[in-house]
Scaffold this motif. Sequence first.
Motif, PDB file in Angstrom:
ATOM      1  N   SER A   1       6.582  51.650  67.948  1.00 32.54           N
ATOM      2  CA  SER A   1       7.309  52.572  68.821  1.00 32.54           C
ATOM      3  C   SER A   1       8.802  52.607  68.516  1.00 32.54           C
ATOM      4  O   SER A   1       9.492  53.547  68.935  1.00 32.54           O
ATOM      5  N   ILE A   2       9.319  51.610  67.776  1.00 29.95           N
ATOM      6  CA  ILE A   2      10.747  51.647  67.439  1.00 29.95           C
ATOM      7  C   ILE A   2      11.074  52.839  66.546  1.00 29.95           C
ATOM      8  O   ILE A   2      12.232  53.241  66.438  1.00 29.95           O
ATOM      9  N   LEU A   3      10.041  53.423  65.912  1.00 30.30           N
ATOM     10  CA  LEU A   3      10.269  54.608  65.086  1.00 30.30           C
ATOM     11  C   LEU A   3      10.701  55.805  65.932  1.00 30.30           C
ATOM     12  O   LEU A   3      11.262  56.768  65.412  1.00 30.30           O
ATOM     13  N   GLU A   4      10.416  55.744  67.237  1.00 30.54           N
ATOM     14  CA  GLU A   4      10.868  56.800  68.139  1.00 30.54           C
ATOM     15  C   GLU A   4      12.257  56.514  68.699  1.00 30.54           C
ATOM     16  O   GLU A   4      12.952  57.435  69.139  1.00 30.54           O
ATOM     17  N   ALA A   5      12.671  55.252  68.636  1.00 33.22           N
ATOM     18  CA  ALA A   5      13.920  54.849  69.291  1.00 33.22           C
ATOM     19  C   ALA A   5      15.113  54.805  68.345  1.00 33.22           C
ATOM     20  O   ALA A   5      16.266  54.830  68.809  1.00 33.22           O
ATOM     21  N   TYR A   6      14.868  54.714  67.036  1.00 28.04           N
ATOM     22  CA  TYR A   6      15.964  54.565  66.074  1.00 28.04           C
ATOM     23  C   TYR A   6      15.830  55.596  64.953  1.00 28.04           C
ATOM     24  O   TYR A   6      14.726  56.085  64.669  1.00 28.04           O
ATOM     25  N   PRO A   7      16.945  55.928  64.309  1.00 30.79           N
ATOM     26  CA  PRO A   7      16.883  56.893  63.200  1.00 30.79           C
ATOM     27  C   PRO A   7      15.963  56.389  62.082  1.00 30.79           C
ATOM     28  O   PRO A   7      15.919  55.188  61.793  1.00 30.79           O
TER      29      PRO A   7
ATOM     30  N   PHE B   1      -1.160  58.330  59.475  1.00 35.85           N
ATOM     31  CA  PHE B   1      -1.291  57.009  60.094  1.00 35.85           C
ATOM     32  C   PHE B   1      -0.466  56.894  61.368  1.00 35.85           C
ATOM     33  O   PHE B   1      -0.942  56.410  62.399  1.00 35.85           O
ATOM     34  N   LEU B   2       0.767  57.336  61.338  1.00 35.92           N
ATOM     35  CA  LEU B   2       1.696  57.065  62.437  1.00 35.92           C
ATOM     36  C   LEU B   2       1.501  57.971  63.641  1.00 35.92           C
ATOM     37  O   LEU B   2       1.714  57.540  64.784  1.00 35.92           O
ATOM     38  N   LEU B   3       1.082  59.205  63.425  1.00 41.37           N
ATOM     39  CA  LEU B   3       0.933  60.115  64.556  1.00 41.37           C
ATOM     40  C   LEU B   3      -0.163  59.663  65.523  1.00 41.37           C
ATOM     41  O   LEU B   3      -0.170  60.062  66.689  1.00 41.37           O
TER      42      LEU B   3
ATOM     43  N   GLY C   1       4.171  58.538  69.440  1.00 43.85           N
ATOM     44  CA  GLY C   1       4.150  59.896  69.968  1.00 43.85           C
ATOM     45  C   GLY C   1       4.850  60.909  69.095  1.00 43.85           C
ATOM     46  O   GLY C   1       4.594  62.109  69.207  1.00 43.85           O
ATOM     47  N   ARG C   2       5.726  60.441  68.185  1.00 44.22           N
ATOM     48  CA  ARG C   2       6.503  61.372  67.385  1.00 44.22           C
ATOM     49  C   ARG C   2       6.711  60.816  65.986  1.00 44.22           C
ATOM     50  O   ARG C   2       6.989  59.632  65.815  1.00 44.22           O
ATOM     51  N   TRP C   3       6.556  61.677  64.973  1.00 45.46           N
ATOM     52  CA  TRP C   3       6.920  61.286  63.614  1.00 45.46           C
ATOM     53  C   TRP C   3       7.749  62.411  63.012  1.00 45.46           C
ATOM     54  O   TRP C   3       7.259  63.349  62.398  1.00 45.46           O
ATOM     55  N   GLN C   4       9.048  62.315  63.261  1.00 47.14           N
ATOM     56  CA  GLN C   4       9.986  63.305  62.763  1.00 47.14           C
ATOM     57  C   GLN C   4      11.193  62.568  62.199  1.00 47.14           C
ATOM     58  O   GLN C   4      12.160  62.299  62.914  1.00 47.14           O
ATOM     59  N   PRO C   5      11.140  62.188  60.920  1.00 42.70           N
ATOM     60  CA  PRO C   5      12.250  61.447  60.314  1.00 42.70           C
ATOM     61  C   PRO C   5      13.581  62.185  60.462  1.00 42.70           C
ATOM     62  O   PRO C   5      13.638  63.418  60.420  1.00 42.70           O
TER      63      PRO C   5
ATOM     64  N   VAL D   1      14.608  57.013  58.005  1.00 40.21           N
ATOM     65  CA  VAL D   1      14.741  57.621  56.685  1.00 40.21           C
ATOM     66  C   VAL D   1      13.352  57.615  56.042  1.00 40.21           C
ATOM     67  O   VAL D   1      12.680  56.582  56.033  1.00 40.21           O
ATOM     68  N   ALA D   2      12.921  58.744  55.516  1.00 38.76           N
ATOM     69  CA  ALA D   2      11.562  58.818  54.960  1.00 38.76           C
ATOM     70  C   ALA D   2      11.517  59.814  53.806  1.00 38.76           C
ATOM     71  O   ALA D   2      12.446  60.590  53.581  1.00 38.76           O
ATOM     72  N   MET D   3      10.405  59.762  53.080  1.00 39.11           N
ATOM     73  CA  MET D   3      10.165  60.735  52.013  1.00 39.11           C
ATOM     74  C   MET D   3       9.991  62.123  52.617  1.00 39.11           C
ATOM     75  O   MET D   3       9.542  62.278  53.759  1.00 39.11           O
ATOM     76  N   GLY D   4      10.316  63.151  51.841  1.00 35.34           N
ATOM     77  CA  GLY D   4      10.249  64.524  52.314  1.00 35.34           C
ATOM     78  C   GLY D   4       8.833  64.988  52.606  1.00 35.34           C
ATOM     79  O   GLY D   4       7.855  64.464  52.061  1.00 35.34           O
ATOM     80  N   ARG D   5       8.749  65.996  53.434  1.00 30.70           N
ATOM     81  CA  ARG D   5       7.432  66.443  53.915  1.00 30.70           C
ATOM     82  C   ARG D   5       6.590  67.143  52.851  1.00 30.70           C
ATOM     83  O   ARG D   5       5.425  67.439  53.072  1.00 30.70           O
ATOM     84  N   ASN D   6       7.150  67.397  51.699  1.00 26.49           N
ATOM     85  CA  ASN D   6       6.362  67.995  50.604  1.00 26.49           C
ATOM     86  C   ASN D   6       5.756  66.930  49.692  1.00 26.49           C
ATOM     87  O   ASN D   6       5.244  67.236  48.619  1.00 26.49           O
ATOM     88  N   THR D   7       5.813  65.648  50.101  1.00 28.62           N
ATOM     89  CA  THR D   7       5.285  64.555  49.277  1.00 28.62           C
ATOM     90  C   THR D   7       4.004  63.987  49.872  1.00 28.62           C
ATOM     91  O   THR D   7       3.741  64.111  51.074  1.00 28.62           O
ATOM     92  N   LYS D   8       3.221  63.334  49.014  1.00 35.30           N
ATOM     93  CA  LYS D   8       2.001  62.671  49.475  1.00 35.30           C
ATOM     94  C   LYS D   8       2.327  61.506  50.406  1.00 35.30           C
ATOM     95  O   LYS D   8       1.556  61.189  51.311  1.00 35.30           O
ATOM     96  N   THR D   9       3.476  60.857  50.178  1.00 42.73           N
ATOM     97  CA  THR D   9       3.872  59.739  51.036  1.00 42.73           C
ATOM     98  C   THR D   9       4.104  60.209  52.459  1.00 42.73           C
ATOM     99  O   THR D   9       3.675  59.557  53.424  1.00 42.73           O
ATOM    100  N   TYR D  10       4.767  61.342  52.619  1.00 40.94           N
ATOM    101  CA  TYR D  10       4.992  61.884  53.968  1.00 40.94           C
ATOM    102  C   TYR D  10       3.655  62.168  54.649  1.00 40.94           C
ATOM    103  O   TYR D  10       3.460  61.843  55.832  1.00 40.94           O
ATOM    104  N   ALA D  11       2.725  62.776  53.918  1.00 36.21           N
ATOM    105  CA  ALA D  11       1.411  63.077  54.491  1.00 36.21           C
ATOM    106  C   ALA D  11       0.673  61.799  54.890  1.00 36.21           C
ATOM    107  O   ALA D  11       0.040  61.736  55.946  1.00 36.21           O
TER     108      ALA D  11
END
Length: 298
Positions: free
Chosen positions: A187-193, A210-212, A216-220, A195-205
């Motif tokens: 849940s700390i992914l919702e509380a702090y900024p 997994f995280l969604l 509740g939110r996965w918006q880097p 940095v992630a790979m771009g949404r056009n990459t397999k890593t983002y997918a």
Amino acid sequence: MDISYDYYKTFYYVARYHSFSAAAAALLCGQPNVTKAIGNLEAQLGCPLFYRTSRGASLTPEGEQLYAHISAACAHIAQGEAELLSHRALETGIVSIGATETALNGLLIPAIEKFHRDHPQVKLRIFSYTTAQASLALKNGEVDFCLMTTPLEEHAYFRSTPVREYREILCAGGQYRFLSEKTQDLSILEAYPVVAMGRNTKTYAFHSQFLLSRVGRWQPDIEVSSADQLLPMVRRGLGIGFIPEFFLTEALASGDIQKIPLKEGMPPRQICLVEEKSRRLSFAAGGLAAAIAEFHPL
């Protein structure tokens, strides 16, 4: 005219050594077999090829004319055999490899370091691709094989072999170092900024899938186009982020960043060696593929 290659081979050795007996020794056969082969060749060509004397055998004018062609052909055959043996011994050859960035840093570079030291005459051509680019290059025959990270799409014409498993570690630097002091929930992914790979990459997918289901939110907050951009962003405190473990050795040792312990971490991913099923690898490419598979055996 359908004449046995063995007759011409025998002719070549008799002409080369000027002797029926010496030719027999080189061919590992009896002299009567050599005499018979030359006799059959002369009969089929309709002309004498050698003058037989007590001191050996010398070519007739017709034999000289034939030898000029046969010696060139035998030289080409010998050269072809030598080249194949050289390729088989990995003393020469060219290998073209496509790799996604994570696969390049996580496996290919350390694996080819040893291979190149053992086989310095094999030339390597390495291309850094996205997953989509790597698949297209392999399909078009531009590379011998590719190294890509999961998840991979299924292709009927590709064969995928996992060669290394790795994990992505949630890390912090700068003002977020304190998050490493105790085990955290995702849940700390919702509380702090983040940095992630771009949404056009397999890593983002992969991360989204997994995280969604767990947060509740996965918006880097910051998206980057390549994995090697993640580490400096996290180090400078621009956010926390998941980084492949093999990118972290020096940064963790120097204290620039810290691992954030999680109650549930990201599932492991794999680096796979991907080949086209219908294409057989050359000796050099096969040797490198085997060396890569042995470097981090699963």
